[in-house]
Motif scaffolding. Structure first.
Motif, PDB file in Angstrom:
ATOM      1  N   LEU A 106     -32.581 -12.088  19.357  1.00  0.00           N
ATOM      2  CA  LEU A 106     -31.995 -12.659  20.571  1.00  0.00           C
ATOM      3  C   LEU A 106     -31.912 -11.669  21.714  1.00  0.00           C
ATOM      4  O   LEU A 106     -31.689 -12.064  22.862  1.00  0.00           O
ATOM      5  N   GLU A 107     -32.059 -10.382  21.429  1.00  0.00           N
ATOM      6  CA  GLU A 107     -31.829  -9.386  22.470  1.00  0.00           C
ATOM      7  C   GLU A 107     -33.011  -9.260  23.430  1.00  0.00           C
ATOM      8  O   GLU A 107     -34.170  -9.207  23.015  1.00  0.00           O
ATOM      9  N   LYS A 108     -32.694  -9.216  24.694  1.00  0.00           N
ATOM     10  CA  LYS A 108     -33.655  -8.897  25.738  1.00  0.00           C
ATOM     11  C   LYS A 108     -33.101  -7.712  26.519  1.00  0.00           C
ATOM     12  O   LYS A 108     -31.886  -7.549  26.639  1.00  0.00           O
ATOM     13  N   ILE A 109     -33.984  -6.891  27.069  1.00  0.00           N
ATOM     14  CA  ILE A 109     -33.549  -5.687  27.750  1.00  0.00           C
ATOM     15  C   ILE A 109     -34.180  -5.625  29.137  1.00  0.00           C
ATOM     16  O   ILE A 109     -35.349  -5.979  29.314  1.00  0.00           O
ATOM     17  N   CYS A 110     -33.405  -5.183  30.116  1.00  0.00           N
ATOM     18  CA  CYS A 110     -33.947  -4.866  31.437  1.00  0.00           C
ATOM     19  C   CYS A 110     -34.467  -3.432  31.403  1.00  0.00           C
ATOM     20  O   CYS A 110     -33.702  -2.508  31.119  1.00  0.00           O
ATOM     21  N   LEU A 111     -35.751  -3.265  31.692  1.00  0.00           N
ATOM     22  CA  LEU A 111     -36.379  -1.941  31.612  1.00  0.00           C
ATOM     23  C   LEU A 111     -37.229  -1.680  32.842  1.00  0.00           C
ATOM     24  O   LEU A 111     -37.611  -2.599  33.571  1.00  0.00           O
ATOM     25  N   LYS A 112     -37.542  -0.399  33.052  1.00  0.00           N
ATOM     26  CA  LYS A 112     -38.447  -0.018  34.147  1.00  0.00           C
ATOM     27  C   LYS A 112     -39.822  -0.647  33.915  1.00  0.00           C
ATOM     28  O   LYS A 112     -40.336  -0.639  32.803  1.00  0.00           O
ATOM     29  N   SER A 113     -40.412  -1.153  34.969  1.00  0.00           N
ATOM     30  CA  SER A 113     -41.695  -1.850  34.854  1.00  0.00           C
ATOM     31  C   SER A 113     -42.811  -0.937  34.361  1.00  0.00           C
ATOM     32  O   SER A 113     -43.784  -1.403  33.765  1.00  0.00           O
ATOM     33  N   SER A 114     -42.688   0.375  34.593  1.00  0.00           N
ATOM     34  CA  SER A 114     -43.742   1.300  34.160  1.00  0.00           C
ATOM     35  C   SER A 114     -43.877   1.340  32.632  1.00  0.00           C
ATOM     36  O   SER A 114     -44.944   1.677  32.111  1.00  0.00           O
ATOM     37  N   ARG A 135     -36.451  -1.478  40.000  1.00  0.00           N
ATOM     38  CA  ARG A 135     -35.271  -0.727  40.445  1.00  0.00           C
ATOM     39  C   ARG A 135     -34.994  -0.925  41.938  1.00  0.00           C
ATOM     40  O   ARG A 135     -34.399  -0.085  42.577  1.00  0.00           O
ATOM     41  N   LYS A 136     -35.508  -2.027  42.483  1.00  0.00           N
ATOM     42  CA  LYS A 136     -35.200  -2.414  43.857  1.00  0.00           C
ATOM     43  C   LYS A 136     -34.690  -3.844  43.802  1.00  0.00           C
ATOM     44  O   LYS A 136     -35.469  -4.777  43.610  1.00  0.00           O
ATOM     45  N   TRP A 137     -33.368  -4.006  43.941  1.00  0.00           N
ATOM     46  CA  TRP A 137     -32.767  -5.304  43.705  1.00  0.00           C
ATOM     47  C   TRP A 137     -33.325  -6.392  44.618  1.00  0.00           C
ATOM     48  O   TRP A 137     -33.445  -7.554  44.222  1.00  0.00           O
ATOM     49  N   GLU A 138     -33.704  -6.012  45.835  1.00  0.00           N
ATOM     50  CA  GLU A 138     -34.273  -7.004  46.743  1.00  0.00           C
ATOM     51  C   GLU A 138     -35.548  -7.608  46.152  1.00  0.00           C
ATOM     52  O   GLU A 138     -35.816  -8.800  46.311  1.00  0.00           O
ATOM     53  N   ASP A 139     -36.348  -6.767  45.478  1.00  0.00           N
ATOM     54  CA  ASP A 139     -37.604  -7.243  44.889  1.00  0.00           C
ATOM     55  C   ASP A 139     -37.385  -7.854  43.509  1.00  0.00           C
ATOM     56  O   ASP A 139     -38.112  -8.760  43.099  1.00  0.00           O
ATOM     57  N   ASP A 140     -36.385  -7.353  42.791  1.00  0.00           N
ATOM     58  CA  ASP A 140     -36.199  -7.750  41.395  1.00  0.00           C
ATOM     59  C   ASP A 140     -35.394  -9.038  41.241  1.00  0.00           C
ATOM     60  O   ASP A 140     -35.507  -9.713  40.211  1.00  0.00           O
ATOM     61  N   LYS A 141     -34.581  -9.376  42.240  1.00  0.00           N
ATOM     62  CA  LYS A 141     -33.656 -10.498  42.092  1.00  0.00           C
ATOM     63  C   LYS A 141     -34.372 -11.800  41.766  1.00  0.00           C
ATOM     64  O   LYS A 141     -33.963 -12.537  40.853  1.00  0.00           O
ATOM     65  N   SER A 142     -35.454 -12.093  42.476  1.00  0.00           N
ATOM     66  CA  SER A 142     -36.185 -13.342  42.263  1.00  0.00           C
ATOM     67  C   SER A 142     -36.754 -13.408  40.843  1.00  0.00           C
ATOM     68  O   SER A 142     -36.607 -14.421  40.145  1.00  0.00           O
ATOM     69  N   HIS A 143     -37.390 -12.313  40.400  1.00  0.00           N
ATOM     70  CA  HIS A 143     -37.963 -12.286  39.052  1.00  0.00           C
ATOM     71  C   HIS A 143     -36.867 -12.392  37.999  1.00  0.00           C
ATOM     72  O   HIS A 143     -37.010 -13.122  37.003  1.00  0.00           O
ATOM     73  N   GLU A 145     -33.948 -13.835  38.223  1.00  0.00           N
ATOM     74  CA  GLU A 145     -33.420 -15.193  38.177  1.00  0.00           C
ATOM     75  C   GLU A 145     -34.415 -16.161  37.526  1.00  0.00           C
ATOM     76  O   GLU A 145     -34.013 -17.059  36.776  1.00  0.00           O
ATOM     77  N   LYS A 146     -35.699 -15.987  37.801  1.00  0.00           N
ATOM     78  CA  LYS A 146     -36.707 -16.858  37.193  1.00  0.00           C
ATOM     79  C   LYS A 146     -36.747 -16.693  35.680  1.00  0.00           C
ATOM     80  O   LYS A 146     -36.876 -17.679  34.935  1.00  0.00           O
ATOM     81  N   MET A 147     -36.636 -15.450  35.207  1.00  0.00           N
ATOM     82  CA  MET A 147     -36.650 -15.212  33.767  1.00  0.00           C
ATOM     83  C   MET A 147     -35.408 -15.805  33.099  1.00  0.00           C
ATOM     84  O   MET A 147     -35.500 -16.431  32.029  1.00  0.00           O
ATOM     85  N   LEU A 148     -34.256 -15.648  33.739  1.00  0.00           N
ATOM     86  CA  LEU A 148     -33.031 -16.222  33.168  1.00  0.00           C
ATOM     87  C   LEU A 148     -33.092 -17.747  33.154  1.00  0.00           C
ATOM     88  O   LEU A 148     -32.664 -18.384  32.184  1.00  0.00           O
ATOM     89  N   ASP A 149     -33.630 -18.330  34.229  1.00  0.00           N
ATOM     90  CA  ASP A 149     -33.780 -19.786  34.267  1.00  0.00           C
ATOM     91  C   ASP A 149     -34.702 -20.261  33.148  1.00  0.00           C
ATOM     92  O   ASP A 149     -34.450 -21.307  32.522  1.00  0.00           O
ATOM     93  N   TYR A 150     -35.751 -19.497  32.891  1.00  0.00           N
ATOM     94  CA  TYR A 150     -36.689 -19.853  31.824  1.00  0.00           C
ATOM     95  C   TYR A 150     -35.991 -19.846  30.462  1.00  0.00           C
ATOM     96  O   TYR A 150     -36.119 -20.791  29.674  1.00  0.00           O
ATOM     97  N   PHE A 151     -35.239 -18.779  30.185  1.00  0.00           N
ATOM     98  CA  PHE A 151     -34.529 -18.696  28.908  1.00  0.00           C
ATOM     99  C   PHE A 151     -33.539 -19.853  28.752  1.00  0.00           C
ATOM    100  O   PHE A 151     -33.367 -20.379  27.655  1.00  0.00           O
ATOM    101  N   CYS A 152     -32.909 -20.212  29.850  1.00  0.00           N
ATOM    102  CA  CYS A 152     -31.962 -21.332  29.797  1.00  0.00           C
ATOM    103  C   CYS A 152     -32.683 -22.658  29.579  1.00  0.00           C
ATOM    104  O   CYS A 152     -32.207 -23.518  28.832  1.00  0.00           O
ATOM    105  N   ASP A 153     -33.829 -22.838  30.228  1.00  0.00           N
ATOM    106  CA  ASP A 153     -34.598 -24.078  30.084  1.00  0.00           C
ATOM    107  C   ASP A 153     -35.025 -24.317  28.637  1.00  0.00           C
ATOM    108  O   ASP A 153     -35.026 -25.453  28.160  1.00  0.00           O
ATOM    109  N   ILE A 154     -35.403 -23.235  27.940  1.00  0.00           N
ATOM    110  CA  ILE A 154     -35.858 -23.388  26.549  1.00  0.00           C
ATOM    111  C   ILE A 154     -34.703 -23.214  25.573  1.00  0.00           C
ATOM    112  O   ILE A 154     -34.913 -23.138  24.359  1.00  0.00           O
ATOM    113  N   ARG A 155     -33.482 -23.144  26.117  1.00  0.00           N
ATOM    114  CA  ARG A 155     -32.253 -23.042  25.306  1.00  0.00           C
ATOM    115  C   ARG A 155     -32.276 -21.820  24.389  1.00  0.00           C
ATOM    116  O   ARG A 155     -31.930 -21.895  23.209  1.00  0.00           O
ATOM    117  N   GLU A 156     -32.701 -20.716  24.950  1.00  0.00           N
ATOM    118  CA  GLU A 156     -32.731 -19.454  24.210  1.00  0.00           C
ATOM    119  C   GLU A 156     -31.358 -18.782  24.301  1.00  0.00           C
ATOM    120  O   GLU A 156     -30.924 -18.400  25.387  1.00  0.00           O
TER     121      GLU A 156
END
Length: 339
Positions: A106-114, A135-143, A145-156
């Protein structure tokens, strides 16, 4: 000087992730284009088998002792895990805690893209749908939120590990926040180099505090104050830990017990060591004996490298597949209503 334990630890993890990505995860990649939800469940289970390996190596080979106090995890709930940074390896050591008190799949981690570019490790993390950020919240916020919405949609019922720095921890799809404090009463290995030299932690202590989402403020200003207070409490807890008996207080411990007994944890660790020792050797023999395995191996390596350069990573392809199926479902539902 590099120690044999450090070399064995690094080599076992690399070979397991490298061959596991190709021969265990690779065959299931087409499932992403059929059912992203089933693909997520299957690959999460496979990745979880590898996550038990560093736990087994740390405790059975390197002799690390793990102590967990505080609250448990409620099975099936969706939570955010916030944790202090003591070393660069805290996120991996956390698996020793989650193996006992939660479910590694069940665990997911926020990590550096590199990190997604690392052969083996990065490929597996892409398949596992870890959230890679710039590591730039302005750029990362959209991604994010989309990933969290996806996990919620599939009831993860995911448990997302973050090291919060201005992150919004609220939301209708969360059940709780787990505040975990990690401490090392003896040696503190700071980087991968320390592990290679055999400087593994002799003890790792985790203290878990669970906050139901209803108790967490929703406004940005109040949430910042709430996080600040939690961090002040964490610093005070660490001060008492290092100045006192180097133990976290177990007062107020939750009635939620660990998900697994120590006997079951021992069985998992033994099975993990056995499997992940035999599996890479078996794959090397397969590559040596059969040309079709060599062709498949080469094709998968090329695929992992090329898809990242073109599409940015497997987790982005998975997200695109889900959005496509979601759009098709909405179109179908609209058509049915019209008819």
């Amino acid at each position: 000087m590099v120690s044999w334990k450090g070399m064995y630890f690094a080599l076992a993890l690399f070979l397991g992730s490298f061959f596991g990505s190709i021969f265990m995860l690779g065959p299931f990649l087409p499932l992403m284009f059929i059912s992203p939800a089933w693909y997520r469940w299957v690959t999460d289970c496979i990745v979880a088998t590898w996550l038990t390996l560093p736990v087994a190596l740390l405790e059975m080979v390197c002799g690390a002792k793990v102590v967990v106090t505080g609250d448990g995890f409620v099975p099936g709930e969706r939570s955010v895990i916030i944790m202090n940074h003591r070393t660069r390896m805290d996120w991996m050591f956390l698996w020793n805690c989650l193996l006992r008190y939660s479910y590694l799949r069940l665990e997911k981690i926020c990590l550096k893209s590199s990190l997604k570019s690392i052969p083996g490790f990065g490929w597996a993390m892409q398949v596992a749908a870890f959230i890679f950020i710039q590591r730039k919240w302005e750029d990362d916020k959209s991604h994010f939120e989309k990933m969290l919405d996806y996990f919620c949609d599939i009831r993860e019922p995911l448990q997302l590990l973050i090291f919060p720095e201005g992150t919004d921890l609220t939301g209708d799809n969360l059940d709780a926040i787990h505040d975990i404090t990690v401490a090392y009463p003896q040696n503190i290995p700071q980087t991968e180099k320390h592990l290679l030299k055999g400087n593994f932690p002799k003890e790792i202590h985790f203290h878990v505090q669970r906050y139901p989402i209803e108790t967490v403020p929703t406004s940005k200003e109040e949430l910042q104050l709430w996080c600040q207070k939690r961090w002040e409490e964490k610093e005070e807890r660490l001060r008492h830990f290092y100045e006192g008996g180097k133990r976290f207080s177990a007062t107020g411990q939750s009635i939620v017990p660990p998900c697994k007994s120590e006997l079951r944890v021992l069985a998992v660790k033994c099975a993990s060591l056995l499997y992940w020792t035999v599996f890479p050797l078996g794959m090397l023999v397969l590559l040596y004996l059969y040309s079709f395995a060599q062709w498949y191996f080469a094709a998968m390596v090329v695929f992992f490298v090329v898809q990242q350069k073109i599409f940015g990573g497997l987790e982005l392809i998975e997200l695109a597949c889900h959005r496509y199926f979601k759009k098709q479902q909405k179109f179908h539902d609209t058509k049915v209503k019209i008819n």
